[in-house]
Design a protein around this motif. Structure first.
Motif, PDB file in Angstrom:
ATOM      1  N   THR A   1       0.858  -1.186   0.000  1.00 12.13           N
ATOM      2  CA  THR A   1       0.000   0.000   0.000  1.00 12.13           C
ATOM      3  C   THR A   1       0.891   1.232   0.000  1.00 12.13           C
ATOM      4  O   THR A   1       1.759   1.376   0.867  1.00 12.13           O
ATOM      5  CB  THR A   1      -0.898   0.028   1.260  1.00 12.13           C
ATOM      6  N   ARG A   2       0.697   2.094  -0.982  1.00 11.24           N
ATOM      7  CA  ARG A   2       1.583   3.258  -1.133  1.00 11.24           C
ATOM      8  C   ARG A   2       1.066   4.496  -0.406  1.00 11.24           C
ATOM      9  O   ARG A   2       1.856   5.375  -0.049  1.00 11.24           O
ATOM     10  CB  ARG A   2       1.796   3.565  -2.619  1.00 11.24           C
ATOM     11  N   GLU A   3      -0.238   4.597  -0.220  1.00 14.81           N
ATOM     12  CA  GLU A   3      -0.795   5.722   0.537  1.00 14.81           C
ATOM     13  C   GLU A   3      -0.870   5.299   1.994  1.00 14.81           C
ATOM     14  O   GLU A   3      -1.705   4.478   2.370  1.00 14.81           O
ATOM     15  CB  GLU A   3      -2.175   6.103   0.002  1.00 14.81           C
ATOM     16  N   VAL A   4       0.014   5.833   2.803  1.00 15.45           N
ATOM     17  CA  VAL A   4       0.179   5.364   4.170  1.00 15.45           C
ATOM     18  C   VAL A   4      -0.072   6.492   5.157  1.00 15.45           C
ATOM     19  O   VAL A   4       0.393   7.616   4.973  1.00 15.45           O
ATOM     20  CB  VAL A   4       1.607   4.807   4.391  1.00 15.45           C
ATOM     21  N   VAL A   5      -0.800   6.184   6.225  1.00 17.64           N
ATOM     22  CA  VAL A   5      -0.961   7.138   7.315  1.00 17.64           C
ATOM     23  C   VAL A   5       0.154   6.888   8.313  1.00 17.64           C
ATOM     24  O   VAL A   5       0.507   5.739   8.616  1.00 17.64           O
ATOM     25  CB  VAL A   5      -2.347   6.990   7.991  1.00 17.64           C
ATOM     26  N   ALA A   6       0.754   7.952   8.796  1.00 18.04           N
ATOM     27  CA  ALA A   6       1.857   7.854   9.743  1.00 18.04           C
ATOM     28  C   ALA A   6       1.729   8.989  10.748  1.00 18.04           C
ATOM     29  O   ALA A   6       0.871   9.876  10.615  1.00 18.04           O
ATOM     30  CB  ALA A   6       3.195   7.927   9.004  1.00 18.04           C
ATOM     31  N   VAL A   7       2.559   8.950  11.771  1.00 16.85           N
ATOM     32  CA  VAL A   7       2.566  10.009  12.789  1.00 16.85           C
ATOM     33  C   VAL A   7       4.000  10.443  13.041  1.00 16.85           C
ATOM     34  O   VAL A   7       4.946   9.719  12.733  1.00 16.85           O
ATOM     35  CB  VAL A   7       1.932   9.527  14.114  1.00 16.85           C
ATOM     36  N   GLY A   8       4.125  11.645  13.606  1.00 22.10           N
ATOM     37  CA  GLY A   8       5.434  12.132  14.008  1.00 22.10           C
ATOM     38  C   GLY A   8       5.746  11.692  15.431  1.00 22.10           C
ATOM     39  O   GLY A   8       4.867  11.209  16.153  1.00 22.10           O
ATOM     40  N   ARG A   9       6.976  11.913  15.864  1.00 21.06           N
ATOM     41  CA  ARG A   9       7.374  11.446  17.181  1.00 21.06           C
ATOM     42  C   ARG A   9       6.630  12.135  18.320  1.00 21.06           C
ATOM     43  O   ARG A   9       6.506  11.573  19.408  1.00 21.06           O
ATOM     44  CB  ARG A   9       8.888  11.588  17.367  1.00 21.06           C
ATOM     45  N   GLU A  10       6.101  13.334  18.066  1.00 16.76           N
ATOM     46  CA  GLU A  10       5.397  14.069  19.112  1.00 16.76           C
ATOM     47  C   GLU A  10       3.886  13.816  19.122  1.00 16.76           C
ATOM     48  O   GLU A  10       3.162  14.401  19.934  1.00 16.76           O
ATOM     49  CB  GLU A  10       5.638  15.573  18.953  1.00 16.76           C
ATOM     50  N   ALA A  11       3.399  12.968  18.238  1.00 17.02           N
ATOM     51  CA  ALA A  11       1.956  12.712  18.163  1.00 17.02           C
ATOM     52  C   ALA A  11       1.424  12.232  19.513  1.00 17.02           C
ATOM     53  O   ALA A  11       1.986  11.317  20.120  1.00 17.02           O
ATOM     54  CB  ALA A  11       1.671  11.666  17.090  1.00 17.02           C
ATOM     55  N   PRO A  12       0.338  12.847  20.019  1.00 15.00           N
ATOM     56  CA  PRO A  12      -0.213  12.446  21.314  1.00 15.00           C
ATOM     57  C   PRO A  12      -0.959  11.114  21.241  1.00 15.00           C
ATOM     58  O   PRO A  12      -1.408  10.688  20.169  1.00 15.00           O
ATOM     59  CB  PRO A  12      -1.165  13.595  21.661  1.00 15.00           C
ATOM     60  N   PHE A  13      -1.088  10.470  22.377  1.00 15.11           N
ATOM     61  CA  PHE A  13      -1.707   9.147  22.491  1.00 15.11           C
ATOM     62  C   PHE A  13      -3.069   9.109  21.803  1.00 15.11           C
ATOM     63  O   PHE A  13      -3.338   8.232  20.979  1.00 15.11           O
ATOM     64  CB  PHE A  13      -1.853   8.788  23.980  1.00 15.11           C
TER      65      PHE A  13
ATOM     66  N   ALA B   1       3.044   6.376  29.070  1.00 14.09           N
ATOM     67  CA  ALA B   1       3.492   7.168  27.928  1.00 14.09           C
ATOM     68  C   ALA B   1       2.380   8.045  27.374  1.00 14.09           C
ATOM     69  O   ALA B   1       1.200   7.708  27.457  1.00 14.09           O
ATOM     70  CB  ALA B   1       4.024   6.243  26.832  1.00 14.09           C
ATOM     71  N   ALA B   2       2.777   9.171  26.775  1.00 10.52           N
ATOM     72  CA  ALA B   2       1.786  10.106  26.235  1.00 10.52           C
ATOM     73  C   ALA B   2       2.028  10.468  24.776  1.00 10.52           C
ATOM     74  O   ALA B   2       1.186  11.108  24.154  1.00 10.52           O
ATOM     75  CB  ALA B   2       1.762  11.382  27.079  1.00 10.52           C
ATOM     76  N   SER B   3       3.165  10.054  24.219  1.00  8.00           N
ATOM     77  CA  SER B   3       3.478  10.430  22.838  1.00  8.00           C
ATOM     78  C   SER B   3       3.978   9.225  22.062  1.00  8.00           C
ATOM     79  O   SER B   3       4.376   8.199  22.627  1.00  8.00           O
ATOM     80  CB  SER B   3       4.552  11.519  22.815  1.00  8.00           C
ATOM     81  N   ALA B   4       3.998   9.357  20.731  1.00  6.03           N
ATOM     82  CA  ALA B   4       4.457   8.275  19.868  1.00  6.03           C
ATOM     83  C   ALA B   4       5.893   7.888  20.178  1.00  6.03           C
ATOM     84  O   ALA B   4       6.242   6.709  20.179  1.00  6.03           O
ATOM     85  CB  ALA B   4       4.329   8.688  18.403  1.00  6.03           C
ATOM     86  N   GLU B   5       6.740   8.865  20.471  1.00  6.31           N
ATOM     87  CA  GLU B   5       8.138   8.575  20.769  1.00  6.31           C
ATOM     88  C   GLU B   5       8.280   7.692  21.995  1.00  6.31           C
ATOM     89  O   GLU B   5       9.150   6.814  22.042  1.00  6.31           O
ATOM     90  CB  GLU B   5       8.906   9.877  20.969  1.00  6.31           C
ATOM     91  N   GLU B   6       7.430   7.892  22.982  1.00  3.00           N
ATOM     92  CA  GLU B   6       7.480   7.096  24.208  1.00  3.00           C
ATOM     93  C   GLU B   6       6.845   5.722  24.022  1.00  3.00           C
ATOM     94  O   GLU B   6       7.187   4.768  24.726  1.00  3.00           O
ATOM     95  CB  GLU B   6       6.765   7.833  25.337  1.00  3.00           C
ATOM     96  N   LEU B   7       5.921   5.621  23.073  1.00  2.00           N
ATOM     97  CA  LEU B   7       5.170   4.379  22.868  1.00  2.00           C
ATOM     98  C   LEU B   7       5.788   3.440  21.847  1.00  2.00           C
ATOM     99  O   LEU B   7       5.653   2.222  21.953  1.00  2.00           O
ATOM    100  CB  LEU B   7       3.749   4.722  22.399  1.00  2.00           C
ATOM    101  N   MET B   8       6.471   3.993  20.887  1.00  3.29           N
ATOM    102  CA  MET B   8       6.877   3.208  19.713  1.00  3.29           C
ATOM    103  C   MET B   8       7.897   2.130  20.047  1.00  3.29           C
ATOM    104  O   MET B   8       8.668   2.211  21.004  1.00  3.29           O
ATOM    105  CB  MET B   8       7.449   4.132  18.644  1.00  3.29           C
TER     106      MET B   8
END
Length: 226
Positions: free
Chosen positions: A23-35, A96-103
């Protein structure tokens, strides 16, 4: 005297690659994205994991449903010391509260030219359902899921029969004693006929099994002198 062809001389044409099904159309988040934003995006896009990106789109990790669940699991409980020792990572993610902490990092990724078989092995070994597809410098190009890998089994039976004829029968048995008949039904291939070289029949079976989309093989080929 003509040299007897070796097994490696009969390797198939290029197998299907991740680029064929991803799949080429991908949803993603940045490192600061909230939970909560992560949960919302998963629900909206009906996905179980999201790549985490930084800069120009380089993948630095993946946040999955499994990374989010500890927050609910440990919401109203105080784990004993044994649980704390065994599940330190999950307990950290519960707060954790952000993507960086969760990933989970580094992310398990593949390149677009990875074969489907290799992608399937990586998913099985790493116990993941989706793999970000990245280029040589780690920039996101797409995502391949378990469901994507199964798309090869949607190939029409006629296409499978044509590939078996072209890549297997015509190469292994260019001068059969009688025509080799190929019938594919719901992905199951049946080969019948008489061929001059019995030693190549097991190789033919392996090669047919290697055709992307073939479910099974019933080889009824017999040798001319059999």
């Amino acid at each position: 005297m003509t040299a007897r062809p070796r097994e490696e001389d009969f390797t198939r044409g290029s197998p299907h690659r991740v680029s064929d099904v991803m799949t080429r159309e991908v949803v993603a988040v940045g490192r600061e994205a909230p939970f909560k934003d992560i949960v919302v995006r998963m629900e909206q896009w009906q996905v179980s994991a999201l790549p985490v990106l930084e800069g120009d789109g380089r993948v630095i990790g993946v946040v999955s449903e499994a990374d989010l669940l500890p927050k609910e699991e440990f919401r109203d409980s105080e784990p004993d010391r044994s649980t704390q020792m065994r599940r330190m990572s999950d307990l950290a993610k519960a707060g954790a509260a952000s993507a960086e902490e969760l990933m989970s990092a580094p992310a398990v990724t593949v390149h677009s030219d990875t074969t489907l078989a290799e992608a399937a092995r990586i998913m099985a070994l790493r116990h993941v359902k989706r793999l970000p597809v990245v280029n040589a410098v780690g920039v996101l190009e797409g995502v391949v899921s378990r469901g994507d890998l199964l798309k090869v089994f949607l190939r029409p039976d006629d296409d499978l029969a044509d590939e078996i004829r072209r890549e297997v029968v015509d190469r292994l048995f260019p001068a059969p004693v009688e025509p080799v008949h190929i019938m594919v039904t719901d992905g199951f291939a049946t080969l019948t006929g008489r061929v001059p070289d019995a030693a190549r029949i097991p190789l033919a079976v392996r090669m047919v099994r290697g055709v992307e989309g073939v479910v099974g093989v019933d080889c009824r080929l017999t040798a001319a002198d059999g």
